[in-house]
Design a protein around this motif. Structure first.
Motif, PDB file in Angstrom:
ATOM      1  N   VAL A   1       0.605  -1.076  -0.523  1.00 23.17           N
ATOM      2  CA  VAL A   1       0.104  -0.136   0.030  1.00 23.17           C
ATOM      3  C   VAL A   1       0.558   1.650   0.166  1.00 23.17           C
TER       4      VAL A   1
ATOM      5  N   LEU B   1       1.020   5.852   0.302  1.00 26.79           N
ATOM      6  CA  LEU B   1       0.132   6.479   0.604  1.00 26.79           C
ATOM      7  C   LEU B   1       0.669   7.867   0.511  1.00 26.79           C
TER       8      LEU B   1
ATOM      9  N   VAL C   1      -6.297   2.219   9.697  1.00 27.99           N
ATOM     10  CA  VAL C   1      -7.160   2.482   8.590  1.00 27.99           C
ATOM     11  C   VAL C   1      -6.705   0.276   8.051  1.00 27.99           C
TER      12      VAL C   1
ATOM     13  N   LEU D   1      -8.433  -2.396   5.040  1.00 24.78           N
ATOM     14  CA  LEU D   1      -9.159  -2.610   3.509  1.00 24.78           C
ATOM     15  C   LEU D   1      -9.574  -3.577   3.150  1.00 24.78           C
TER      16      LEU D   1
ATOM     17  N   VAL E   1     -12.576   0.691   1.782  1.00 24.77           N
ATOM     18  CA  VAL E   1     -10.826   1.258   2.570  1.00 24.77           C
ATOM     19  C   VAL E   1     -11.930   2.145   3.868  1.00 24.77           C
TER      20      VAL E   1
ATOM     21  N   ASN F   1     -10.802   5.022   6.782  1.00 30.12           N
ATOM     22  CA  ASN F   1     -10.372   5.811   8.147  1.00 30.12           C
ATOM     23  C   ASN F   1     -10.799   5.864   8.715  1.00 30.12           C
TER      24      ASN F   1
ATOM     25  N   TYR G   1      -3.157  10.050   1.279  1.00 29.14           N
ATOM     26  CA  TYR G   1      -3.755  10.836  -0.513  1.00 29.14           C
ATOM     27  C   TYR G   1      -3.728   8.704  -0.139  1.00 29.14           C
ATOM     28  N   LEU G   2      -3.795   8.387  -0.121  1.00 25.52           N
ATOM     29  CA  LEU G   2      -3.906   6.765  -1.284  1.00 25.52           C
ATOM     30  C   LEU G   2      -3.535   6.663  -2.457  1.00 25.52           C
ATOM     31  N   LYS G   3      -2.367   6.623  -2.589  1.00 28.75           N
ATOM     32  CA  LYS G   3      -1.867   6.226  -4.832  1.00 28.75           C
ATOM     33  C   LYS G   3      -2.520   5.572  -5.398  1.00 28.75           C
TER      34      LYS G   3
ATOM     35  N   VAL H   1      -2.066   0.472  -4.816  1.00 31.05           N
ATOM     36  CA  VAL H   1      -2.520  -0.604  -3.791  1.00 31.05           C
ATOM     37  C   VAL H   1      -2.675  -1.998  -4.793  1.00 31.05           C
TER      38      VAL H   1
ATOM     39  N   CYS I   1      -5.282   4.780  -7.532  1.00 32.36           N
ATOM     40  CA  CYS I   1      -6.401   5.008  -6.103  1.00 32.36           C
ATOM     41  C   CYS I   1      -6.343   6.430  -6.251  1.00 32.36           C
TER      42      CYS I   1
END
Length: 869
Positions: free
Chosen positions: A19, A21, A52, A54, A112, A114, A121-123, A125, A140
């Protein structure tokens, strides 16, 4: 099959995942609560509270079809509070393991949640070693807020697949539809930063009537009188003085650039935000404008000579040391002002040298190239506003204004005015051989001229007539300046025609006539060519795309890069640029009528005319249709840099769009039967551009050809068209005498003191007529900001890797990228060709505004993917 390929797979299998982020940094904090989130989160984690989580969602297995795909067990991100300082300000990587068994099937989405106070900021996975699939990537690129901000909804992210609606795996359809419902919102209430809602509103937030009637402005959009594209809805309360206007009484939020709602994923990146904070466009009114005013107060007079203004760029303006020290110590100076105060031991104000005068090695020594008739005409083909000039089809020029309202508005030019200057041709021969062209700013100005001239502005409506010479250059042959009859509009125009002269008072008058034309062209460029025809018209496309097209839809994927930062820059524009008493009203000649004028022009806006081949044909520049680069010989002006380079770019975009769309839509019926696509186009026409919903020219979106045409136009507007009219602003307009934004006196008449002054001292009379010193410095500073390429610019033909898993679209995008590289080489070659005189002109400025790639800063070249400044 699974077991033979992946021998480690068992009934219970661990899928390793990474992951990536970015956590919130100091530059992202907006309020006190955010400052408290770090310690609170650390304490919570220490107590075993996970922050967090998932969960995988199956793309092909479901326990209850009404609830969507099977959902796996949650996993949580470990060690949230142990990230080192380097990771804190960049990317953070977490390794987790998802449980999987054969009954789960193929992961197609991730939920997801939180529970941190602050967002992250999730970039991406990335799942590794998925049985039967290998690697699965989730791109993402989105801010994830605390789940309590959107009760009952965890964030959903889909695997990096592309699906038409009917191709979507059944277990994922519920999530696809639900995500779009969230993005559309319910149309109610004031939107908060975590809402992620895309919705429409009228331009009812430009005025500020609560601060006085002088700041009231008409609502643009929603009426036949003031039609306009829609902008993003904020849901703010109405103003107290006018219930139809949105209040501008918004709080200043420390650490944020936006005082109005912009979906968080549409806001500037950290790097872009850093650039903007450095040059502090938003702080202009609070910090830079007082500084500029103070500079003006420190100088003993207005510009009187060209040497005075040239000092700004070459030597700098010397200011009194004590006064400057007091100024610097007492005013919080942003980077831009610090830059123009040179720290070389002298108290100087000095700006970068605009390209149009870079040929000057020291101070002004007449004559200079920018003042020549050749350069005046060339900039209509290769300057910052090369999209207005058109073929003259009848002489004298005529008006389309209603004679019942405005009386006789046709031109008063005669054959005697121009025929001597047509290289031996008669007017009839010049018309028949298509050698006469016009830059016409008459009909757009006349309806507002009387009101404009009651302000400090004193100007005219203008027509400039040009002749095409044998070497494909243009020369101006006449300028007509028109004012309204003193007894009333219905009595028509009072016009006077001026012809070229090089010496004496006649030469001075001709220079002033060209300046009045430049004032009109500068206002039209900023308000229409730039703001309306790119920024304003594209925002409804952005909103509709996010509301109606899923992120896995192929048309979303091709259009999305071309909307980056557009809502953000438009929101900032409504705050400080196009608002009442904003920077554009202060700087350009229409003043308080600026946006109202752009609404009037929008009445004639036609989506299909934005296609470059259609535009050239409509303006008479092209004879017949231009369907490919083989048709370039249909251009009447062969050496027309904007048209030639633009057509190369246009057809490269069109081929890319055609190849891409044809991969997903094999038949016209597939276009017709795509519910998301049809909802997108219907909403765009009926809501986003709702004031023009009954226009017959809208594509019906029933064929693949219409889809290709529409997407090509959208991408062209957002990329190349905007680049052509934006990034040359400082190159040409950064030097105010070349493109003055205002005029403050009428043309001197014989027998007046002004005429006597003109005879005696042209330069002093010239600077008393054009933009004042204060507005000159303001305008130069504004266009310097607007002309800069950002550090994180993404140019046409570039996009992030792994944007799709479909091999053929990746291949055709690579071909598009390679074709743009070829175009760059072709432009370089053409700019070196001495026979193509319009490509560099007397000022020796190569035409690079449609050069596909660019450089950071005031490079004057490069086509960003989107309207990002």
């Amino acid at each position: 099959m699974f077991k033979s390929m992946f021998p480690m797979a068992t009934d219970k299998h661990k899928i390793p995942a990474t992951v990536v982020l970015m956590r919130k940094t100091m530059s992202d904090y907006n309020d006190l609560g955010d400052w408290l989130s770090g310690p609170a989160d650390t304490i919570g984690e220490g107590l075993g509270i996970q922050k967090v989580s998932l969960q995988l969602v199956s793309a092909d297995k479901t326990e209850d079809p009404s609830k969507g795909g099977k959902v796996g067990a949650p996993v949580t991100l470990p060690n949230w509070n142990t990230i080192d300082s380097e990771q804190l300000y960049g990317e953070s990587k977490f390794n987790v393991n998802f449980e999987w068994n054969e009954d789960f099937g193929t992961p197609g989405a991730i939920l997801v949640r939180n529970t941190h106070h602050g967002e992250f900021y999730l970039k991406t996975v990335t799942l590794e070693n998925v049985p039967g699939r290998g690697q699965i990537l989730f791109v993402c690129n989105s801010w994830v807020y605390n789940h309590k901000n959107v009760p009952g909804h965890d964030r959903i992210f889909f695997a990096n697949k592309t699906y038409l609606p009917h191709e979507t795996p059944e277990p994922l359809r519920k999530y696809r539809e639900e995500e779009l419902r969230i993005l559309r919102g319910n149309g109610k209430g004031e939107l908060k930063e975590w809402d992620r809602v895309y919705d429409y509103a009228l331009y009812n937030d430009l005025g500020d009537p609560d601060k006085g009637s002088q700041l009231a402005r008409p609502v643009l959009g929603g009426s036949a009188k003031y039609p306009y594209p829609r902008r993003g809805r904020t849901g703010r309360k109405p103003s107290k003085s006018d219930p139809n206007s949105e209040s501008r009484d918004f709080p200043e939020l420390p650490g944020t650039m936006y005082n109005v709602y912009v979906p968080r994923d549409e806001q500037f990146s950290r790097l872009k935000k850093s650039d903007f904070n450095a040059y502090n466009l938003k702080g202009f009114l609070h910090d830079i404008m007082p500084t500029v005013q103070a500079i003006v107060n420190l100088t003993p007079k207005e510009f009187d000579t060209f040497k005075d203004i040239d000092e700004l760029y070459f030597n700098g303006i010397q200011l009194p040391t004590d006064a400057v020290n007091q100024l610097v110590n007492n005013i919080p100076l942003p980077l831009m002002i610090k830059e123009i105060f040179r720290s070389d031991g002298e108290q100087l104000v000095k700006f970068p040298v605009p390209q149009v005068i870079q040929g000057i090695k020291s101070l002004y020594t007449p004559p200079t190239a920018w003042r020549t008739d050749e350069e005046f005409a060339r900039e209509m083909l290769a300057g910052v506003n090369p999209i207005v000039i058109r073929l003259l089809k009848e002489f004298p020029p005529t008006s389309n204004l209603d004679p019942e309202v405005y009386g006789h508005q046709n031109s008063s030019m005669t054959k005697q005015d121009i025929e001597y200057n047509l290289d031996g041709l008669s007017v009839e021969e010049a018309l028949r051989t298509k050698r006469l062209f016009i830059l016409d700013h008459h009909d757009t100005v006349i309806p507002y001229l009387r009101r404009i001239n009651t302000t400090e502005t004193k100007t005219y409506a203008s027509r400039a007539l040009l002749f095409l010479r044998g070497d494909n250059t243009l020369k101006p042959v006449a300028i007509e300046l028109s004012s309204l009859h003193p007894e009333g509009d219905k009595f028509g125009a009072a016009s006077k025609v001026y012809t070229p002269a090089q010496h004496g008072v006649e030469g001075s008058i001709w220079q002033l006539a060209k300046a009045y034309v430049a004032v009109n062209d500068g206002g039209y460029h900023q308000l229409i060519s730039h703001w309306l025809n790119t920024h304003a018209v594209i925002e409804p496309f952005l909103i509709a795309t996010n509301r109606q097209l899923s992120v896995v839809h192929p048309i979303y994927k091709i259009l999305h890069p071309h909307f980056r930062d557009t809502m953000a820059i438009n929101a900032l524009a409504r705050e400080i640029l196009v608002n009442a008493d904003g920077l554009l009203e202060k700087t350009f000649y229409p003043g308080k009528y600026s946006m109202e004028m752009s609404s009037e022009i929008y009445k004639s806006w036609n989506f299909l005319d934005q296609a470059l081949p259609n535009d050239l044909k409509k303006r008479g520049i092209a004879v017949g249709d231009i369907n490919s680069l083989d048709d370039l010989d249909r251009l009447l002006i062969k050496d027309y840099p904007y048209a030639v380079d633009g057509l190369k770019i246009w057809f490269a975009i069109e081929k890319w769009v055609r190849d891409y769309c044809s991969f997903y839509y094999k038949r016209d019926e597939m276009v017709q039967q795509d519910p998301e696509l049809q909802a997108w186009w219907k909403e765009l026409r009926e809501v986003g551009h709702g004031d023009k919903k009954h226009e017959p020219w809208w594509p019906k979106m029933q064929t693949l050809k219409e889809l290709i045409e529409s997407c090509t136009i959208i991408i062209w507007i957002a990329s190349a068209l905007h680049a052509a009219v934006n990034f040359g602003q400082y190159a040409y307009g950064g030097y105010s005498p070349n493109r003055p934004t205002q005029s403050r006196r009428f043309m001197p008449e014989k027998g007046t003191p002004e005429y006597a002054e003109l005879e005696k001292n042209f330069e002093k009379a010239f600077f008393k007529t054009i933009t004042s010193q204060l507005n000159c410095l303001t305008g130069v500073t504004v266009v310097e900001v607007l002309s800069r390429h950002a550090t994180d610019e993404v140019y046409l033909g570039q996009r992030e890797p792994d944007w799709t898993t479909d091999a053929e679209p990746v291949a055709v995008f690579k071909a598009f990228h390679d074709r743009l590289a070829e175009i760059e080489e072709e432009i370089i070659s053409m700019n070196k060709d001495k026979k193509l005189k319009n490509r560099v002109g007397p000022v020796n400025v190569p035409y690079t505004l449609l050069f596909p790639t660019g450089e950071v800063g005031l490079s004057g070249k490069g086509i960003p993917n989107s309207i990002s400044i």
